[in-house]
Write a protein that holds these residues in place. Structure first.
Motif, PDB file in Angstrom:
ATOM      1  N   HIS A 253       0.818  -1.212   0.000  1.00 35.46           N
ATOM      2  CA  HIS A 253       0.000   0.000   0.000  1.00 35.46           C
ATOM      3  C   HIS A 253       0.856   1.268   0.000  1.00 35.46           C
TER       4      HIS A 253
ATOM      5  N   LEU B  57      -3.698  -6.639 -10.751  1.00 37.24           N
ATOM      6  CA  LEU B  57      -4.689  -6.709  -9.686  1.00 37.24           C
ATOM      7  C   LEU B  57      -5.130  -5.293  -9.329  1.00 37.24           C
ATOM      8  N   PRO B  58      -6.451  -5.064  -9.241  1.00 37.63           N
ATOM      9  CA  PRO B  58      -6.916  -3.728  -8.847  1.00 37.63           C
ATOM     10  C   PRO B  58      -6.614  -3.461  -7.377  1.00 37.63           C
ATOM     11  N   LEU B  59      -6.091  -2.268  -7.088  1.00 36.92           N
ATOM     12  CA  LEU B  59      -5.886  -1.866  -5.705  1.00 36.92           C
ATOM     13  C   LEU B  59      -6.960  -0.873  -5.271  1.00 36.92           C
ATOM     14  N   SER B  60      -7.762  -0.440  -6.221  1.00 35.14           N
ATOM     15  CA  SER B  60      -8.994   0.304  -5.936  1.00 35.14           C
ATOM     16  C   SER B  60     -10.159  -0.647  -6.214  1.00 35.14           C
ATOM     17  N   LEU B  61     -11.361  -0.255  -5.827  1.00 31.64           N
ATOM     18  CA  LEU B  61     -12.505  -1.145  -6.033  1.00 31.64           C
ATOM     19  C   LEU B  61     -12.674  -1.520  -7.494  1.00 31.64           C
ATOM     20  N   GLU B  62     -12.308  -0.631  -8.389  1.00 34.54           N
ATOM     21  CA  GLU B  62     -12.485  -0.871  -9.823  1.00 34.54           C
ATOM     22  C   GLU B  62     -11.398  -0.140 -10.592  1.00 34.54           C
TER      23      GLU B  62
ATOM     24  N   THR C 136     -12.347  -5.544 -11.323  1.00 39.15           N
ATOM     25  CA  THR C 136     -12.818  -5.192  -9.993  1.00 39.15           C
ATOM     26  C   THR C 136     -12.171  -6.111  -8.972  1.00 39.15           C
ATOM     27  N   ILE C 137     -12.100  -5.658  -7.746  1.00 38.07           N
ATOM     28  CA  ILE C 137     -11.507  -6.469  -6.680  1.00 38.07           C
ATOM     29  C   ILE C 137     -12.251  -7.792  -6.562  1.00 38.07           C
ATOM     30  N   GLY C 138     -11.490  -8.872  -6.469  1.00 38.46           N
ATOM     31  CA  GLY C 138     -12.077 -10.205  -6.374  1.00 38.46           C
ATOM     32  C   GLY C 138     -11.968 -10.995  -7.660  1.00 38.46           C
TER      33      GLY C 138
END
Length: 221
Positions: free
Chosen positions: A115, A158-163, A182-184
């Motif tokens: 982060h 990989l997204p580090l924000s929700l989208e 999107t995350i996941g």
């Protein structure tokens, strides 16, 4: 020209980390990472942290071999040692950051250090986390990112924000055009470059780019 700052933290380190050091780099040691630099003949410009993972005699060794040393109370401090090092380097006007030893067995610290890539990105400073198998960086829509094959076999997103929207990949085996992650989702895992370089662009959001290999870094050149 702004200098590159190479930060050694107390996670997993090895000969691969020393090979990240180039002439003219400013070396920063965070806690046990400072001891690692000193024990391998390097003089940190700054050594800082709570130094709770080294002995008093080792701390004295670090103090004598560093240009500056900043020690803080392990209980009263608000930032992790690596966060302190990144913040200090950014405040010095670093033009680029490389973090070695930022990943390890403590995944709370490892994830917190990932982060920290956002802290550098918000200041407009390129930043990479490197270990023996991986190189991580964070990007947003302000600039495209070019990745090189080098010693890495795979590139994962990989997204580090929700989208993350508007993801476009050029030079990859599995291309994307104006895609959204999107995350996941695991859609962005283990892509492969077709040639020596590939280009990634996004429109909005924070995208974590991980270059990786299953082959361990050589012990020596």
């Amino acid at each position: 020209m702004k200098q590159r700052y190479v930060i050694f933290s107390g996670g997993m380190l090895g000969p691969w980390a020393l090979r990240e050091i180039a002439e003219g780099d400013v070396l920063v040691g965070a806690d046990r990472g400072a001891l690692y630099l000193v024990e391998h003949g390097y003089r940190p410009s700054m050594s800082l942290g709570d130094f709770d993972s080294i002995s008093e005699s080792e701390l004295e060794q670090v103090r004598e071999a560093s240009d500056q040393l900043l020690s803080c109370d392990p209980v009263l401090k608000d930032l992790t040692d690596t966060d302190m090092a990144v913040t200090w380097a950014l405040d010095q006007g670093a033009g680029e950051l490389v973090l070695c030893g930022a990943l390890g067995t403590r995944w709370d610290h490892s994830l917190a250090n990932v982060h920290l890539l956002r802290k550098a990105l918000e200041r407009g400073v390129p930043c990479r986390i490197v270990d023996g198998h991986n190189a991580l960086t964070l990007m947003d829509g302000r600039a495209s990112l070019t990745v090189q094959r080098g010693r890495y076999d795979y590139v994962s997103l990989l997204p580090l924000s929700l989208e993350v929207t508007g993801i476009t990949l050029q030079g990859f085996q599995y291309p994307l055009q104006d895609a959204t992650l999107t995350i996941g989702q695991s859609l962005g895992i283990s892509n492969v470059l077709l040639g020596e370089i590939g280009t990634i662009t996004v429109r909005d959001g924070l995208l974590l780019v991980i270059q990786s290999t299953d082959t361990a870094a050589p012990a020596a050149d």
